[in-house]
Design a protein around this motif. Structure first.
Motif, PDB file in Angstrom:
ATOM      1  N   GLU A  11      12.164  44.795 -45.051  1.00 32.07           N
ATOM      2  CA  GLU A  11      13.115  44.572 -45.796  1.00 32.07           C
ATOM      3  C   GLU A  11      14.154  45.695 -46.467  1.00 32.07           C
ATOM      4  OE1 GLU A  11      10.477  42.777 -49.156  1.00 32.07           O
ATOM      5  OE2 GLU A  11      12.548  41.984 -50.106  1.00 32.07           O
TER       6      GLU A  11
ATOM      7  N   PHE B 247      14.875  47.806 -43.903  1.00 30.59           N
ATOM      8  CA  PHE B 247      15.706  48.230 -42.607  1.00 30.59           C
ATOM      9  C   PHE B 247      16.385  47.673 -43.282  1.00 30.59           C
ATOM     10  CE2 PHE B 247      12.336  50.921 -40.776  1.00 30.59           C
ATOM     11  CZ  PHE B 247      12.673  51.499 -40.420  1.00 30.59           C
TER      12      PHE B 247
ATOM     13  N   GLY C 191      16.581  46.201 -38.740  1.00 25.94           N
ATOM     14  CA  GLY C 191      15.825  47.317 -38.384  1.00 25.94           C
ATOM     15  C   GLY C 191      16.127  48.106 -36.963  1.00 25.94           C
TER      16      GLY C 191
ATOM     17  N   GLU D 294      17.662  51.512 -36.119  1.00 25.39           N
ATOM     18  CA  GLU D 294      17.576  52.156 -35.153  1.00 25.39           C
ATOM     19  C   GLU D 294      18.152  52.554 -33.680  1.00 25.39           C
ATOM     20  OE1 GLU D 294      13.861  50.340 -32.417  1.00 25.39           O
ATOM     21  OE2 GLU D 294      13.808  52.203 -31.617  1.00 25.39           O
TER      22      GLU D 294
ATOM     23  N   GLY E 139       3.696  44.044 -36.488  1.00 24.12           N
ATOM     24  CA  GLY E 139       4.672  43.902 -36.917  1.00 24.12           C
ATOM     25  C   GLY E 139       5.843  44.763 -37.051  1.00 24.12           C
ATOM     26  N   GLY E 140       6.846  43.003 -37.326  1.00 25.85           N
ATOM     27  CA  GLY E 140       7.771  43.802 -36.194  1.00 25.85           C
ATOM     28  C   GLY E 140       9.404  45.516 -36.012  1.00 25.85           C
ATOM     29  N   VAL E 141       9.277  45.694 -37.883  1.00 26.48           N
ATOM     30  CA  VAL E 141       8.961  47.421 -37.628  1.00 26.48           C
ATOM     31  C   VAL E 141       7.983  47.764 -36.585  1.00 26.48           C
ATOM     32  CG1 VAL E 141       8.999  49.315 -39.399  1.00 26.48           C
ATOM     33  CG2 VAL E 141       9.533  47.572 -39.812  1.00 26.48           C
TER      34      VAL E 141
ATOM     35  N   ALA F 239       8.632  47.494 -33.618  1.00 26.47           N
ATOM     36  CA  ALA F 239       8.817  47.814 -32.457  1.00 26.47           C
ATOM     37  C   ALA F 239       9.709  48.863 -32.424  1.00 26.47           C
ATOM     38  CB  ALA F 239       9.711  46.071 -32.178  1.00 26.47           C
TER      39      ALA F 239
ATOM     40  N   CYS G 121       5.246  41.911 -30.685  1.00 29.10           N
ATOM     41  CA  CYS G 121       5.289  43.311 -32.331  1.00 29.10           C
ATOM     42  C   CYS G 121       6.232  42.447 -32.857  1.00 29.10           C
ATOM     43  CB  CYS G 121       6.603  44.365 -32.807  1.00 29.10           C
ATOM     44  SG  CYS G 121       5.219  46.088 -31.767  1.00 29.10           S
ATOM     45  N   THR G 122       6.917  41.477 -33.198  1.00 27.77           N
ATOM     46  CA  THR G 122       7.590  40.396 -33.864  1.00 27.77           C
ATOM     47  C   THR G 122       7.114  39.053 -33.386  1.00 27.77           C
ATOM     48  OG1 THR G 122       9.104  40.607 -31.714  1.00 27.77           O
ATOM     49  CG2 THR G 122      10.417  41.830 -33.779  1.00 27.77           C
ATOM     50  N   ASP G 123       7.454  38.013 -34.432  1.00 26.22           N
ATOM     51  CA  ASP G 123       6.821  36.974 -34.570  1.00 26.22           C
ATOM     52  C   ASP G 123       6.212  36.498 -32.999  1.00 26.22           C
ATOM     53  OD1 ASP G 123       6.142  37.858 -37.221  1.00 26.22           O
ATOM     54  OD2 ASP G 123       7.386  35.830 -38.008  1.00 26.22           O
TER      55      ASP G 123
END
Ligand code: KG4
Ligand code: ZN
Length: 341
Positions: A172, A174, A188, A192, A276-278, A280, A309-311
């Protein structure tokens, strides 16, 4: 056994098939289909729950059909249906939960409800050579758009929540900061990318709660600090955005690593599971690995590939396999507020 995993807690509509071996406890990914309404949300700079759920109603059956088609399977070959029942957006969760209940009834298949956060952890148990070797106690850092949690796993199903964010989640932060910097949504991956050309030492942003005695996190102060900094800069150019991005990313990484390694030491853990997404984020992975090596810690680090990593539905299927608790379709309801027990 073959498990069909369905995930619709946020903006993704995802279905996957895994092949799990109950003898050696390995999980093979057969297929992983994800439809995202992200481009729609990118236009508005954030997820609009109503828009997400409407798209999911359209996508859900084609996505499940596609997952079966790509696996060269029919529903007769599926042993179990796994479904995310929370936490998440209520409209989105309902689409997946009601579909899974209906399929469980008409296909006469067992239904296993999965906590989305536990699902993220189990992305580490898919296809990995490590998966037979992930030793307990393990520590999981879940860093996503909605959550930043540290969770101790004494074994499958034996989970203890150690701490989490008091305000914004890492993802959030990011995303909100990405918006401040006029970067594309979600923030995010954009931060990056911008950070690749930046110097993380140019801006010294706060590392909230880095020295606190607990395992909590807080990222809203970081967002405020970036907001103030941006206001003092007359014109944002690519060079400044790169330095800001690198400095912000570094501040988040420093806090995540410090708190996670503190918990690793306290609980004498053998495996560290990022998810989780982060997770990645390439720099986060690299810095965790470097720190573990530098401190000569005897911890095996596991990070799922980016697409897990992401959903996704595969992590939900894997979590169902290792924490198998069947429920009658009549009893299942979505729970947007679900957390850890
Ligand atoms: O796990 P996820 O797909 O959905 C939730 O359950 O929230 O995580 C999405 C979050 C977003 O906040 C996104 O900005 C962040 O993961 N994210 C990243 C990266 N890729 C996705 N954050 C940092 N670096 C990345 N490469
Ligand atoms: Zn998630």
């Amino acid at each position: 056994m073959r498990i069909l995993g369905i995930e619709t807690s946020c903006d993704e509509t995802a279905a996957a098939v895994i092949e799990a071996n109950p003898h050696d406890k390995t999980v093979k990914l057969v297929t992983n289909v994800i439809a995202s309404s992200l481009p729609m949300h990118a236009k508005t700079g954030g997820i609009i729950p109503e828009t997400a759920a409407r798209a999911q109603i359209q996508y859900i059956l084609p996505v499940i059909k596609q997952a079966l088609k790509e696996s060269i399977l029919t529903h007769n070959d599926i042993d179990t249906i796994a479904i995310t029942y929370g936490p998440g957006l209520i409209g989105s969760l309902l689409v997946g939960v009601e579909t899974a209940k209906t399929l469980s009834y008409i296909w006469k298949k067992p239904l296993v409800p999965v906590n989305h956060l536990i699902g993220h952890i189990y992305a580490n148990f898919i296809d990995s050579k490590l998966n037979a070797d992930i030793e307990f106690p393990a520590l999981a850092l879940i860093v996503s758009g909605g959550h930043t949690d540290l969770v101790l796993l004494k074994d499958h199903g034996k989970i203890k929540w150690l701490g989490g964010t008091r305000d914004d989640a890492a993802g959030e932060a990011f995303d909100k900061i990405g918006r401040l910097l006029n970067l594309s949504y979600p923030g995010g991956p954009a931060i990056e990318k911008a950070a690749e050309l930046g110097n993380p030492k140019v801006f010294n942003f706060p590392r909230p709660l880095i020295g606190s005695d607990d395992f909590d996190f807080s990222f809203s102060g970081l967002k405020t600090a970036v907001f103030r900094e941006v206001k003092t800069i007359k014109k944002l150019n690519n060079e400044i955005i790169a330095d800001l991005s690198a400095s912000i990313q570094q501040a988040i990484i420093d806090v995540l690593i410090k708190k996670t390694l503190k918990a690793s030491e306290k609980y004498n853990i053998k495996s560290l599971l990022l998810s989780g997404g982060v997770a990645a984020n390439q720099k986060i992975k690299e810095e965790f690995a470097l720190k573990i090596e530098k401190l000569k810690l005897k911890i095996s680090l596991s990070v799922p590939p980016k697409n897990l990593c992401t959903d996704n539905g595969a992590m939900i299927a894997a979590a169902a396999f290792f924490n198998y608790k069947e429920i009658s379709w009549k009893k299942l309801t979505a729970n947007p507020e679900l957390y850890f027990d």
